[in-house]
Design an enzyme around this catalytic site. Structure first.
Site, PDB file in Angstrom:
ATOM      1  N   ASP A  98      37.976  23.619   7.808  1.00  0.00           N
ATOM      2  CA  ASP A  98      38.217  22.864   9.032  1.00  0.00           C
ATOM      3  C   ASP A  98      38.937  23.804   9.999  1.00  0.00           C
ATOM      4  O   ASP A  98      39.926  24.442   9.624  1.00  0.00           O
ATOM      5  CB  ASP A  98      39.095  21.644   8.724  1.00  0.00           C
ATOM      6  CG  ASP A  98      38.712  20.442   9.535  1.00  0.00           C
ATOM      7  OD1 ASP A  98      38.556  20.584  10.754  1.00  0.00           O
ATOM      8  OD2 ASP A  98      38.571  19.345   8.956  1.00  0.00           O
ATOM      9  N   ASP A 202      37.129  21.118  14.646  1.00  0.00           N
ATOM     10  CA  ASP A 202      37.811  19.883  15.023  1.00  0.00           C
ATOM     11  C   ASP A 202      37.849  19.710  16.546  1.00  0.00           C
ATOM     12  O   ASP A 202      38.199  20.657  17.265  1.00  0.00           O
ATOM     13  CB  ASP A 202      39.251  19.965  14.487  1.00  0.00           C
ATOM     14  CG  ASP A 202      40.020  18.674  14.642  1.00  0.00           C
ATOM     15  OD1 ASP A 202      39.686  17.701  13.953  1.00  0.00           O
ATOM     16  OD2 ASP A 202      40.957  18.637  15.467  1.00  0.00           O
ATOM     17  N   GLU A 255      32.802  19.010  15.906  1.00  0.00           N
ATOM     18  CA  GLU A 255      33.095  17.591  16.112  1.00  0.00           C
ATOM     19  C   GLU A 255      33.125  17.345  17.623  1.00  0.00           C
ATOM     20  O   GLU A 255      33.914  17.965  18.335  1.00  0.00           O
ATOM     21  CB  GLU A 255      34.447  17.232  15.501  1.00  0.00           C
ATOM     22  CG  GLU A 255      34.663  15.735  15.490  1.00  0.00           C
ATOM     23  CD  GLU A 255      36.130  15.339  15.397  1.00  0.00           C
ATOM     24  OE1 GLU A 255      36.392  14.178  15.066  1.00  0.00           O
ATOM     25  OE2 GLU A 255      37.022  16.176  15.670  1.00  0.00           O
ATOM     26  N   HIS A 328      36.914  11.010   7.127  1.00  0.00           N
ATOM     27  CA  HIS A 328      38.309  10.586   6.947  1.00  0.00           C
ATOM     28  C   HIS A 328      38.852   9.855   8.173  1.00  0.00           C
ATOM     29  O   HIS A 328      40.024   9.499   8.202  1.00  0.00           O
ATOM     30  CB  HIS A 328      39.158  11.833   6.670  1.00  0.00           C
ATOM     31  CG  HIS A 328      39.132  12.778   7.836  1.00  0.00           C
ATOM     32  ND1 HIS A 328      37.986  13.440   8.229  1.00  0.00           N
ATOM     33  CD2 HIS A 328      40.085  13.136   8.724  1.00  0.00           C
ATOM     34  CE1 HIS A 328      38.234  14.155   9.307  1.00  0.00           C
ATOM     35  NE2 HIS A 328      39.510  13.995   9.630  1.00  0.00           N
ATOM     36  N   ASP A 329      38.024   9.687   9.205  1.00  0.00           N
ATOM     37  CA  ASP A 329      38.493   9.061  10.449  1.00  0.00           C
ATOM     38  C   ASP A 329      37.983   7.646  10.653  1.00  0.00           C
ATOM     39  O   ASP A 329      38.209   7.059  11.723  1.00  0.00           O
ATOM     40  CB  ASP A 329      38.052   9.900  11.661  1.00  0.00           C
ATOM     41  CG  ASP A 329      38.862  11.171  11.797  1.00  0.00           C
ATOM     42  OD1 ASP A 329      40.007  11.208  11.326  1.00  0.00           O
ATOM     43  OD2 ASP A 329      38.334  12.142  12.374  1.00  0.00           O
TER      44      ASP A 329
HETATM   45  C1  NOJ Z   1      39.757  14.907  14.554  1.00  0.00           C
HETATM   46  C2  NOJ Z   1      40.117  14.797  13.120  1.00  0.00           C
HETATM   47  O1  NOJ Z   1      38.976  14.491  12.387  1.00  0.00           O
HETATM   48  C3  NOJ Z   1      41.210  13.765  13.027  1.00  0.00           C
HETATM   49  O2  NOJ Z   1      41.489  13.419  11.706  1.00  0.00           O
HETATM   50  C4  NOJ Z   1      42.421  14.291  13.730  1.00  0.00           C
HETATM   51  O3  NOJ Z   1      43.412  13.300  13.769  1.00  0.00           O
HETATM   52  C5  NOJ Z   1      42.119  14.723  15.141  1.00  0.00           C
HETATM   53  N1  NOJ Z   1      40.886  15.442  15.253  1.00  0.00           N
HETATM   54  C6  NOJ Z   1      43.175  15.614  15.671  1.00  0.00           C
HETATM   55  O4  NOJ Z   1      43.104  16.870  15.046  1.00  0.00           O
END
Ligand code: NOJ
Length: 560
Positions: A98, A202, A255, A328-329
């Protein structure tokens, strides 16, 4: 279209904190992951994306990095990491790290220095600005954070504000300063020299902010985002990163929040000009409003179909999609797009079918492969995620306590972060200690061990689908066509390429739904490849699909 390894691969995401604990401290770790490499190889995955393993004070559990070149001691040592990479590579599994470079932790030494005085050489690594209004006590602009509230924090000692699009412990890096990009390039080299195969980048499309940081139009959330999402220097920054990545032929997935197909086509190409591929989110927003998960609505299949058609057709032949239901989000997909109470296993298998029969690279999130459901915790004290806690405070003001709790239980990120349910012993076999986040009560029925034993389980279904996909390029390279764009129950599509034709039919409803053979398709040419019911029709034709029934047919291309 070019054939490429990453198009034919199946990826798996590990959230290290919750994967497997080896030393009883309640936190997942690298030796825990090592102990499960055979499990991962047996599942059939080709690459693993690791959520951050770096040193972090855990304000956002690893997405706040305090040292990019160190492993979080809770997870192990650099030697453990190197061993893990060696062992994974030995099994033919690639390693994707990541890359969190929109912001650092406020404990990173760059920021510790930067905040110490206005003249510090690191000051310009971040966005420090004077405030507005009398005495500068109003933030420099009206931007709001992804985690609710202003995106600025005031620093008493230097009497200026700094920008944080996420938590106040996650200050944004200033890419107007070329030294920042040079530092990041060094970090890329460090990990690539260790042998990692690529990066999940990210919130990469937030890197370029509009000069002058102007205030934005007020909105329901993310005020100011027109000045920091997909900013005008984005391609320049990606080009700079690519200077290093290209030397190593590294894979990247960016992302990309609120991304459009047009933008994705600018950022991605199969020659890795900027990014290999992106994560887009339209297809996982069919149960919320405006792409905001805190505003849930009933799942709408038509929304999902529109998103799929847009992305499947939009990138086909030009670039490459990713496919995912979970990460995970967001909360677990079972319980969102299908019921977690009625026909749960059929629903999980149907979603597995869709994931593994579309165009793009599939990503499976830990535990998804055996149908894990959301924890839906009812006591706010059990929540650990900064986003959950901040959202709850706001939701409570807007909707009252009860509704706020209900919304949170539906959408919170903690739902997907509870420890992996390995077996039905105490703490689901995740740890011998006290888990950092409570194990979800469903572990007694839903766990990997049980799923291994049951030949008919969701896990075995995933394994079968992964094998099918990897053994037949028709699953990988076929062009997508929605066969029933108007149906509110059925998602049916054709995948067509030189490798043959697939027709996939899925009943997203809990009622029987009739599928009629579309005009121009010779059902006789198609034979059953797989289904989540034992007795689905062997030949493609008019048929009534049962709750969440999902059937894959294939024609060799000659007669169809
Ligand atoms: C995206 C990540 O997937 C998330 O878990 C994170 O809180 C935010 N970016 C900030 O890094």
């Amino acid at each position: 279209m070019k054939n490429k390894w990453y198009k034919e691969a199946v990826f798996y995401q590990i959230y290290p904190r919750s994967f497997k604990d080896s030393d009883g401290d309640g936190v997942g770790d690298i030796r825990g992951i090592i102990s499960k490499i055979d499990y991962l190889a047996d599942l059939g995955v080709d690459a693993i994306w690791f959520s951050p393993l770096y040193a972090s004070p855990n304000a956002d559990y690893g997405y706040d990095i305090s040292d990019y070149k160190a492993i979080n001691p809770e997870y192990g040592t650099m030697d453990d990491f190197d061993e893990m990479v060696r062992l994974l590579h030995g099994k033919g599994i690639r390693v994707i790290m990541d890359l969190v470079i929109n912001h650092t932790s406020d404990k990173h030494e760059w920021f510790v220095n930067a905040r110490s005085s206005r003249d510090d050489p690191y000051r310009d690594y971040y966005y420090f600005r004077d405030g507005r209004g009398k005495n500068g006590k109003k933030p420099p602009n009206n931007w709001t954070s992804f985690f609710v509230g202003s995106a600025w924090k005031y620093e008493e000692n230097t009497k200026q504000w700094y920008l944080h699009l996420f938590d106040e412990n996650q200050p944004d890096l200033n890419y107007f300063n070329p030294r920042v990009m040079e530092e990041i390039k060094g970090i890329l080299r460090f990990w690539l020299d260790k042998g990692v195969d690529g990066f999940r980048c990210d919130v990469i499309t937030l890197l370029s902010k509009t000069a002058g940081l102007p205030s934005g139009k007020k909105r329901i959330a993310l005020t100011g985002s027109e000045y920091y999402i997909d900013g005008d220097r984005m391609e320049e920054y990606l080009g700079e990163l690519q200077e290093v990545l290209r030397e190593y032929d590294a894979f990247t997935v960016g992302e990309s929040v609120f991304i459009t197909v047009d933008k994705a086509l600018r950022y991605t190409s199969e020659d890795n000009e900027y990014l290999t591929t992106v994560f887009s989110f339209d297809h996982v927003s069919a149960d919320n409003r405006f792409g905001i998960k805190q505003l849930p609505k009933k799942f709408n299949l038509l929304d999902l179909k529109r998103a799929l058609t847009r992305w499947q057709n939009g990138l086909y032949g030009k670039s490459w999609n990713t496919l995912f239901w979970e990460n995970h989000d967001s909360a677990r997909i079972v319980g969102r797009y299908v019921s977690d109470r009625v026909n749960r296993e059929e629903g999980a298998k149907m979603l597995a079918t869709v994931l593994l029969t579309l165009s793009g690279t599939p990503f499976i999130y830990q535990g998804q492969e055996f149908g894990t459901i959301s924890a839906r915790m009812t006591d706010i004290k059990d929540y650990k995620d900064v986003d959950a806690l901040r959202s709850y405070a706001l939701l409570k003001k807007l909707f009252g306590k009860k509704k706020a709790m209900k919304k949170l239980a539906y959408c919170s990120r903690d739902n997907a972060r509870t420890p992996v349910q390995w077996d039905d012993t105490q703490n689901a076999g995740f740890t011998t200690g006290e888990p950092w986040l409570k194990v979800a009560p469903s572990y007694r029925d839903i766990n990997a061990k049980q799923a291994e034993k049951d030949g008919n389980s969701v896990l075995h279904y995933y394994k079968k689908l992964i094998k099918l996909r990897k053994g037949d390029k028709a699953f990988v390279y076929g062009k997508y066509q929605d066969l029933l764009p108007k149906s509110k129950k059925l998602l049916a599509y054709l995948r067509e390429s030189e490798y043959g034709k697939l027709i996939v039919i899925n009943n997203f409803s809990l009622k029987t739904a009739k599928f009629t053979l579309p005009k121009g398709i010779d059902g006789g040419a198609y034979t059953l490849i797989t289904s989540n019911y034992a007795d689905s029709p062997k030949k493609l034709g008019t048929t009534a699909l049962r709750p969440y029934e999902s059937i894959v047919y294939k024609a060799d291309g000659k007669n169809a």
